[in-house]
Scaffold this motif. Sequence first.
Motif, mmCIF file in Angstrom:
data_model
loop_
_atom_site.group_PDB
_atom_site.id
_atom_site.type_symbol
_atom_site.label_atom_id
_atom_site.label_comp_id
_atom_site.label_asym_id
_atom_site.label_seq_id
_atom_site.Cartn_x
_atom_site.Cartn_y
_atom_site.Cartn_z
ATOM 1 N N SER A 1 41.683 50.974 38.507
ATOM 2 C CA SER A 1 41.548 51.444 39.877
ATOM 3 C C SER A 1 40.490 50.595 40.576
ATOM 4 C CB SER A 1 41.139 52.920 39.910
ATOM 5 O OG SER A 1 40.841 53.330 41.231
ATOM 6 N N LEU A 2 40.718 50.309 41.860
ATOM 7 C CA LEU A 2 39.752 49.526 42.632
ATOM 8 C C LEU A 2 39.000 50.387 43.638
ATOM 9 C CD1 LEU A 2 41.761 46.229 43.297
ATOM 10 C CD2 LEU A 2 40.170 46.778 41.447
ATOM 11 N N ILE A 3 39.186 51.698 43.582
ATOM 12 C CA ILE A 3 38.433 52.593 44.466
ATOM 13 C C ILE A 3 36.972 52.594 44.032
ATOM 14 C CG2 ILE A 3 38.111 54.990 45.181
ATOM 15 C CD1 ILE A 3 41.077 55.397 45.005
ATOM 16 N N GLY A 4 36.079 52.257 44.945
ATOM 17 C CA GLY A 4 34.652 52.202 44.641
ATOM 18 C C GLY A 4 34.245 51.004 43.816
ATOM 19 N N GLU A 5 35.133 50.045 43.613
ATOM 20 C CA GLU A 5 34.851 48.881 42.763
ATOM 21 C C GLU A 5 34.145 47.798 43.587
ATOM 22 O OE1 GLU A 5 35.160 47.107 38.879
ATOM 23 O OE2 GLU A 5 35.598 49.125 39.583
ATOM 24 N N GLN A 6 32.984 48.107 44.106
ATOM 25 C CA GLN A 6 32.220 47.170 44.920
ATOM 26 C C GLN A 6 31.406 46.226 44.032
ATOM 27 O OE1 GLN A 6 31.842 47.182 48.705
ATOM 28 N NE2 GLN A 6 33.868 47.997 48.251
ATOM 29 N N ASP B 1 55.173 32.262 51.428
ATOM 30 C CA ASP B 1 54.628 32.694 50.142
ATOM 31 C C ASP B 1 53.115 32.489 50.085
ATOM 32 O OD1 ASP B 1 57.158 33.369 49.254
ATOM 33 O OD2 ASP B 1 56.898 32.416 47.311
ATOM 34 N N THR B 2 52.660 31.356 50.608
ATOM 35 C CA THR B 2 51.219 31.096 50.635
ATOM 36 C C THR B 2 50.505 32.145 51.468
ATOM 37 O OG1 THR B 2 51.603 28.713 50.405
ATOM 38 C CG2 THR B 2 49.439 29.405 51.193
ATOM 39 N N GLY B 3 51.080 32.501 52.621
ATOM 40 C CA GLY B 3 50.463 33.506 53.482
ATOM 41 C C GLY B 3 50.370 34.867 52.819
ATOM 42 N N VAL B 4 51.411 35.259 52.086
ATOM 43 C CA VAL B 4 51.367 36.541 51.369
ATOM 44 C C VAL B 4 50.245 36.527 50.337
ATOM 45 C CG1 VAL B 4 52.629 38.072 49.816
ATOM 46 C CG2 VAL B 4 53.804 37.025 51.754
ATOM 47 N N LEU B 5 50.080 35.407 49.632
ATOM 48 C CA LEU B 5 48.994 35.301 48.654
ATOM 49 C C LEU B 5 47.636 35.341 49.349
ATOM 50 C CD1 LEU B 5 47.860 34.909 45.851
ATOM 51 C CD2 LEU B 5 48.460 32.480 45.981
ATOM 52 N N LEU B 6 47.516 34.715 50.505
ATOM 53 C CA LEU B 6 46.271 34.792 51.278
ATOM 54 C C LEU B 6 45.989 36.242 51.681
ATOM 55 C CD1 LEU B 6 46.671 31.686 53.630
ATOM 56 C CD2 LEU B 6 45.243 31.859 51.577
ATOM 57 N N GLY B 7 47.031 36.951 52.112
ATOM 58 C CA GLY B 7 46.851 38.362 52.465
ATOM 59 C C GLY B 7 46.379 39.186 51.283
ATOM 60 N N GLN B 8 46.879 38.863 50.091
ATOM 61 C CA GLN B 8 46.441 39.563 48.882
ATOM 62 C C GLN B 8 44.964 39.301 48.611
ATOM 63 O OE1 GLN B 8 48.150 41.763 47.337
ATOM 64 N NE2 GLN B 8 47.741 41.793 45.134
ATOM 65 N N TRP B 9 44.538 38.057 48.754
ATOM 66 C CA TRP B 9 43.128 37.723 48.541
ATOM 67 C C TRP B 9 42.227 38.419 49.564
ATOM 68 C CZ3 TRP B 9 40.373 36.038 44.706
ATOM 69 C CH2 TRP B 9 40.930 35.239 43.716
ATOM 70 N N LEU B 10 42.671 38.460 50.823
ATOM 71 C CA LEU B 10 41.879 39.128 51.856
ATOM 72 C C LEU B 10 41.748 40.618 51.569
ATOM 73 C CD1 LEU B 10 43.324 37.350 55.032
ATOM 74 C CD2 LEU B 10 40.994 37.111 54.127
ATOM 75 N N ALA B 11 42.844 41.252 51.125
ATOM 76 C CA ALA B 11 42.794 42.677 50.800
ATOM 77 C C ALA B 11 41.898 42.928 49.599
ATOM 78 C CB ALA B 11 44.208 43.196 50.527
ATOM 79 N N LEU B 12 41.971 42.055 48.590
ATOM 80 C CA LEU B 12 41.105 42.197 47.419
ATOM 81 C C LEU B 12 39.636 42.036 47.807
ATOM 82 C CD1 LEU B 12 43.044 40.305 44.613
ATOM 83 C CD2 LEU B 12 42.215 42.656 44.481
ATOM 84 N N ALA B 13 39.353 41.041 48.619
ATOM 85 C CA ALA B 13 37.971 40.833 49.054
ATOM 86 C C ALA B 13 37.440 42.069 49.766
ATOM 87 C CB ALA B 13 37.892 39.614 49.966
ATOM 88 N N ASP B 14 38.278 42.689 50.585
ATOM 89 C CA ASP B 14 37.866 43.901 51.292
ATOM 90 C C ASP B 14 37.566 45.030 50.311
ATOM 91 O OD1 ASP B 14 37.663 45.567 53.814
ATOM 92 O OD2 ASP B 14 39.315 46.596 52.827
ATOM 93 N N LYS B 15 38.399 45.188 49.285
ATOM 94 C CA LYS B 15 38.191 46.255 48.315
ATOM 95 C C LYS B 15 36.931 46.028 47.482
ATOM 96 C CE LYS B 15 41.885 48.196 49.695
ATOM 97 N NZ LYS B 15 41.752 49.372 50.621
ATOM 98 N N TYR B 16 36.608 44.772 47.216
ATOM 99 C CA TYR B 16 35.429 44.454 46.418
ATOM 100 C C TYR B 16 34.168 44.280 47.259
ATOM 101 C CZ TYR B 16 37.785 43.774 41.923
ATOM 102 O OH TYR B 16 38.473 43.963 40.746
ATOM 103 N N GLY B 17 34.271 44.389 48.575
ATOM 104 C CA GLY B 17 33.107 44.209 49.438
ATOM 105 C C GLY B 17 32.672 42.761 49.569
ATOM 106 N N ILE B 18 33.616 41.841 49.438
ATOM 107 C CA ILE B 18 33.327 40.409 49.513
ATOM 108 C C ILE B 18 33.726 39.897 50.892
ATOM 109 C CG2 ILE B 18 34.000 38.136 48.607
ATOM 110 C CD1 ILE B 18 34.443 39.501 45.906
ATOM 111 N N GLN B 19 32.959 38.964 51.412
ATOM 112 C CA GLN B 19 33.311 38.316 52.669
ATOM 113 C C GLN B 19 34.191 37.114 52.375
ATOM 114 O OE1 GLN B 19 29.326 37.762 54.453
ATOM 115 N NE2 GLN B 19 30.045 39.094 56.074
ATOM 116 N N ALA B 20 35.331 37.054 53.052
ATOM 117 C CA ALA B 20 36.266 35.952 52.848
ATOM 118 C C ALA B 20 36.772 35.469 54.208
ATOM 119 C CB ALA B 20 37.445 36.395 51.982
#
Length: 543
Positions: free
Chosen positions: A51-56, A190-209
């Motif tokens: 789970s990535l809830i609270g995974e800062q 396909d590249t854009g979808v992968l970029l969207g995945q990275w942006l969403a992950l960064a948001d969940k982890y509290g990372i600036q991207a």
Amino acid sequence: MKLATFLHDLHFATEKVRPPDLEVNWDDAPLPYKLYKGLPAVTLPGEVALSLIGEQITGEPSLVQLGSMLYYAYGLTKVSQMTFGQGAPEEESFFVQSYRRAIPSGGALYPNEVYLYLKLSYLRQGIYHYDVAHHRLVLLREGDFADYVTSSLGQRFALRDCFGVVFVSTYFWKNAFKYDLFSYRLQGLDTGVLLGQWLALADKYGIQASVHYLFLDRAVNGLLGLDGNEESVYAILPLALSPQQTGETTAASVLTLTESSADAQEPVSAEQLVQSLQPLSHRHQIGSNARKDYPLLRQMHQAALYESTDCFVRETVSERPFGAEKDSGKLRGKPGETEAAKDRLPALDFAEFCRSRISPELDFVAGKLTREELETLVRRAYTALHYQHDLGHENNGCLAYCVCLHQVDEMEDGAYFCDPASGLLTQRRHGDQRAELQAGMTLDNVSLYQVPLCFHIAGESSHLLERWGYRGYRIQQMQAGIALHALLLAAFSCGLGGHPLLGYDVASSDEIYGLPQESKTCLIQVPVGFYRQRARLQGSLHG
């Protein structure tokens, strides 16, 4: 063929860029991942976060956290087995096994590769490749390359506060073997979808991207040791800890340099930077022997490259906002439509999205949505599109969602434009549009009569060529991929599924929304609705 004609055919006449009689040699298909030979590697831990809830992330990310990020970004998440053609005794059945990842990809071919420049205390500083097959990092080049990357970006980004930089490349043959010239469009999406995945992950982890579309291609490819005609970087994402995590009081130095600082720099050429590097000659394999040459794809790719940082600053081209010409004389919804409904849905566990998301085809089932659910979906999708990039403020509104509705409570059937600023849904054509949309489908893999929503992501019909040259087309496709990811994530949070489609009549869809009068066009079609689970044997590759 002229490049402008090629781009037109990619969008409006796809049969010209992927012949219907094309025979795909599946026996010589490339692997869905790249494998390096004889290089030092760091195996990533198998204990991926469930789970990535609270995974800062606080402070330097651990090796476990880094491994979880890469797994959810582009790792192999499951193996799927299906049998087709068993509907009648005379039908020839065939068995299909595929390795899936958390995000969709055209034909599940995954043409991208992920590289990282990492500055972490427990790793040798340098350039790494994410070995998807073995869930490990392969060291390609050791050393401090922060200044080199900064120069490749035109001195428009400060890397001193970044713990890593993600490079997303496209390996052209990985989907060109099946889609021929049409692969050029798919690679950007396909590249854009992968970029969207990275942006969403960064948001969940509290990372600036932030996403960087503008860089010196040959310089970056040389740093990674890539042959630009076989594989080339499409986008760069620096990753930094937030000011709260680093103890700083301002984020100004973390994300970007000022415009004046960048303008004060002398122009830098890719050749200058390449000459400062020791060439790499690592061995790798992709598992395909008979590769076909595509001169037009090479020509298109070369035309999109930037050789000097002078290319990063161009004269501003005025862009008309979506919907500006359509406000008068058009039907609108009921009073209160401009007011955003309160989002009462629970927070989404992004890890669950990565594990459970599918692209329904004939699995869609009829169902009704409420107006509030639709407004929540649109609002969530637009919220994800507010990300930092290097294209300037005028490019924030280049894309918009349009949608054809059927049986949404308190909404008339019709074609609607979703305003990016307010979330307002404005009706542009009255009535049920499903028959026209279904008639425009080139394949019968989705029944649009079973879905309450059929979205279209719309953008500039000029494909940003006036501002960014031929690089503008791939930029727009990547932006559309990010918008697609945001839409699929928002749909999943509302209990719905979406299936991206490129086999549709673009001209007909454009007319439904009146887009030609605004110099806009539909970039991708995404039916969204309820679905049943598909019958297949599937196993997780987690841990």
